[in-house]
Design a protein around this motif. Structure first.
Motif, short mmCIF file in Angstrom:
data_model
loop_
_atom_site.label_atom_id
_atom_site.label_comp_id
_atom_site.label_asym_id
_atom_site.label_seq_id
_atom_site.Cartn_x
_atom_site.Cartn_y
_atom_site.Cartn_z
N VAL A 96 45.36 33.26 44.50
CA VAL A 96 44.75 32.16 45.50
C VAL A 96 45.33 32.79 46.95
CG1 VAL A 96 44.78 30.04 46.24
CG2 VAL A 96 44.98 30.64 43.78
N PHE A 97 44.49 33.16 47.79
CA PHE A 97 44.67 33.56 49.22
C PHE A 97 44.83 32.16 49.89
CE2 PHE A 97 43.23 37.69 47.91
CZ PHE A 97 44.56 38.52 48.02
N PRO A 98 45.91 31.99 50.80
CA PRO A 98 45.75 30.78 51.73
C PRO A 98 44.81 31.40 52.66
CG PRO A 98 47.82 32.06 51.74
CD PRO A 98 46.93 32.91 50.86
N ASN A 102 42.07 26.95 50.42
CA ASN A 102 42.75 28.38 49.76
C ASN A 102 41.52 28.96 48.82
OD1 ASN A 102 45.17 27.68 50.75
ND2 ASN A 102 45.80 27.07 48.91
N ARG A 103 41.52 30.38 49.01
CA ARG A 103 40.37 31.04 48.14
C ARG A 103 40.95 31.58 46.96
NH1 ARG A 103 37.04 35.82 48.96
NH2 ARG A 103 35.82 35.43 47.12
N ARG A 104 40.35 31.11 45.78
CA ARG A 104 40.89 31.72 44.68
C ARG A 104 40.00 32.77 44.18
NH1 ARG A 104 43.39 29.77 39.94
NH2 ARG A 104 44.09 27.95 41.14
N PRO A 126 30.33 42.44 43.04
CA PRO A 126 29.71 42.45 44.22
C PRO A 126 30.95 42.70 45.41
CG PRO A 126 29.74 40.31 43.08
CD PRO A 126 30.02 41.15 42.27
N VAL A 127 30.46 43.20 46.45
CA VAL A 127 31.57 43.09 47.73
C VAL A 127 32.34 41.80 47.66
CG1 VAL A 127 31.58 43.24 50.34
CG2 VAL A 127 30.11 44.69 49.01
N GLY A 128 33.52 41.96 47.95
CA GLY A 128 34.45 40.94 48.01
C GLY A 128 34.79 40.32 46.73
N ALA A 129 34.34 40.72 45.48
CA ALA A 129 34.65 39.88 44.27
C ALA A 129 35.95 39.86 43.89
CB ALA A 129 34.01 40.81 43.24
N GLY A 130 36.91 40.85 44.42
CA GLY A 130 38.32 40.76 43.97
C GLY A 130 38.78 42.16 43.18
N LYS A 131 37.83 43.22 43.40
CA LYS A 131 38.10 44.29 42.41
C LYS A 131 39.85 44.87 43.04
CE LYS A 131 34.28 46.10 43.41
NZ LYS A 131 33.58 44.97 44.39
N THR A 132 39.74 45.30 44.38
CA THR A 132 40.68 45.69 44.76
C THR A 132 41.85 45.06 44.63
OG1 THR A 132 39.52 46.85 46.44
CG2 THR A 132 41.73 46.50 47.07
N THR A 133 41.71 43.55 44.60
CA THR A 133 42.89 42.70 44.42
C THR A 133 43.36 42.62 43.36
OG1 THR A 133 41.85 41.02 46.02
CG2 THR A 133 43.51 40.10 44.36
N LEU A 134 42.43 43.02 42.10
CA LEU A 134 42.95 43.07 40.69
C LEU A 134 43.62 44.29 40.45
CD1 LEU A 134 42.97 42.21 37.63
CD2 LEU A 134 40.75 42.70 37.41
N PHE A 192 43.60 54.98 46.43
CA PHE A 192 43.16 53.94 47.12
C PHE A 192 41.94 53.96 47.79
CE2 PHE A 192 47.90 54.07 47.60
CZ PHE A 192 48.34 52.97 47.20
N GLN A 193 41.38 52.74 47.94
CA GLN A 193 39.91 52.74 48.33
C GLN A 193 39.87 53.44 49.87
OE1 GLN A 193 38.28 48.67 49.06
NE2 GLN A 193 36.32 49.45 48.85
N HIS A 194 41.09 53.36 50.73
CA HIS A 194 40.99 53.93 51.97
C HIS A 194 42.22 54.83 51.63
CE1 HIS A 194 38.44 50.85 53.58
NE2 HIS A 194 39.17 50.19 53.09
N ALA A 211 34.64 49.91 40.60
CA ALA A 211 33.31 50.38 41.88
C ALA A 211 31.97 49.33 41.94
CB ALA A 211 32.84 51.72 40.81
N HIS A 212 31.54 49.43 43.18
CA HIS A 212 30.58 48.37 43.24
C HIS A 212 29.39 48.56 42.36
CE1 HIS A 212 31.65 48.65 47.85
NE2 HIS A 212 31.47 47.43 47.66
N GLY A 213 28.80 49.97 42.45
CA GLY A 213 27.76 49.99 41.84
C GLY A 213 28.07 51.07 40.57
N1 ATP Z 1 45.69 39.46 51.84
C1 ATP Z 1 44.50 38.68 51.86
N2 ATP Z 1 44.41 37.59 52.46
C2 ATP Z 1 43.26 36.68 52.55
N3 ATP Z 1 42.21 36.99 51.54
C3 ATP Z 1 42.15 38.21 51.32
C4 ATP Z 1 43.28 39.22 51.08
N4 ATP Z 1 43.15 40.28 50.22
C5 ATP Z 1 41.64 40.09 50.12
N5 ATP Z 1 41.34 38.74 50.56
C6 ATP Z 1 39.97 38.33 50.28
O1 ATP Z 1 39.92 38.28 48.85
C7 ATP Z 1 38.33 38.93 48.51
C8 ATP Z 1 38.68 39.78 47.48
O2 ATP Z 1 38.77 41.20 48.31
P1 ATP Z 1 38.88 42.35 47.54
O3 ATP Z 1 39.21 43.66 48.58
O4 ATP Z 1 39.82 42.41 46.26
O5 ATP Z 1 37.49 42.57 47.02
P2 ATP Z 1 36.62 43.95 46.31
O6 ATP Z 1 35.84 43.42 45.31
O7 ATP Z 1 37.51 44.94 46.13
O8 ATP Z 1 35.55 43.96 47.51
P3 ATP Z 1 34.56 45.54 48.02
O9 ATP Z 1 33.89 45.80 46.86
O10 ATP Z 1 34.16 45.05 49.39
O11 ATP Z 1 35.94 46.52 48.19
C9 ATP Z 1 37.79 39.06 49.73
O12 ATP Z 1 37.13 37.89 50.35
C10 ATP Z 1 39.04 39.04 50.71
O13 ATP Z 1 38.57 38.97 52.12
#
Ligand code: ATP
Length: 228
Positions: A13-15, A21-23, A43-51, A92-94, A201-203
């Motif tokens: 969960v991000f504040p 908050n964003r879960r 999809p973009v922003g789904a949370g793949k990088t976070t995971l 890393f993605q970047h 990966a997105h696609g």
């Molecule tokens: N440190 C953070 N603080 C707040 N929100 C965050 C943080 N890191 C990621 N997010 C949000 O969490 C969501 C998921 O981000 P993430 O980068 O994990 O997605 P993704 O699936 O990897 O996206 P993409 O396909 O664009 O790379 C996004 O809406 C992002 O803005």
């Protein structure tokens, strides 16, 4: 024993300031094993990088646990955490390459803290560069590379130490179909050598997928298997 990495009820969960908050991850339960390529789409922003960051020990879940071979790595601190990270190759993605170092020096970086001789580090790095088809660029400065060449260098750096776990975030984003297939085959080779390989990966380009892969889709915080 075959390696595995498991998520138990992993949530993030991000504040969001004064907003709600964003879960991003919602009680993820999954186990990734060696032997197959594990692919996380969504999809973009789904949370793949976070995971991936949580799996790699770069950040911690808000709740839940990450277990590696029966140990709770998500709660480790200090030297335990460092040791865990050394078993992990991360794309890393970047790309995070150091621009003013050569390609070879960038690939050698993860080996330096391991206390091996410079000659060993160099030989191992040259071998990794050979595997990604970048040997001819070993002496080039990272800043002179194209996007695809940077990506291949990052993959070489991730595999140089034969890690037990490989986490790759959009590793094919700048590659053409042929190079994507080669890099996928390389990651697959490591999976077959008992590494746990997880690719976000997105696609999905179906042509680049090896036969034994497992696909998952991450959407609305939930991870579901797509195929086996
Ligand atoms: N440190 C953070 N603080 C707040 N929100 C965050 C943080 N890191 C990621 N997010 C949000 O969490 C969501 C998921 O981000 P993430 O980068 O994990 O997605 P993704 O699936 O990897 O996206 P993409 O396909 O664009 O790379 C996004 O809406 C992002 O803005």
């Amino acid at each position: 024993m075959s390696s595995e990495i498991t998520c138990h009820d992993v949530s993030v969960v991000f504040p969001m300031g004064n907003k709600k908050n964003r879960r991003v991850l919602d009680k993820i339960n999954v186990s990734f094993q060696a032997g197959k390529i594990n692919i996380i789409t969504g999809p973009v922003g789904a949370g793949k990088t976070t995971l991936l960051n949580i799996l790699a020990g770069l950040s911690r879940p808000t709740s839940g646990e990450v277990i590696v071979n029966d140990e709770k790595v998500s709660r480790w601190t200090g030297p335990h955490r460092e040791r865990w990270r050394r078993q992990a190759g991360i794309v890393f993605q970047h790309d995070h390459l150091l621009h003013d170092l050569t390609v070879l020096e960038n690939v050698m970086l993860p080996l330096i803290p391991l206390g091996r001789s410079l000659a060993t580090c160099r030989n191992q790095s040259m071998e990794a560069l050979k595997q990604v088809g970048m040997l001819h660029h070993a002496g080039s400065l990272a800043k002179s590379l194209s996007g695809g060449e940077r990506q291949k260098t990052t993959i070489a750096r991730a595999i140089v130490n034969q890690p037990g776990f490989i986490f790759a975030d959009e590793p094919f984003a700048h590659l053409d179909a042929e190079s994507s297939k080669q890099m996928m085959n390389l990651l697959h080779h490591h999976a077959c050598q008992n590494a746990v390989v997880i690719v976000a990966a997105h696609g999905l380009n179906l042509e680049t997928l090896p036969e034994n892969h497992l696909c998952y889709r991450l959407k609305n915080g939930v991870l579901n298997p797509l195929s086996s």
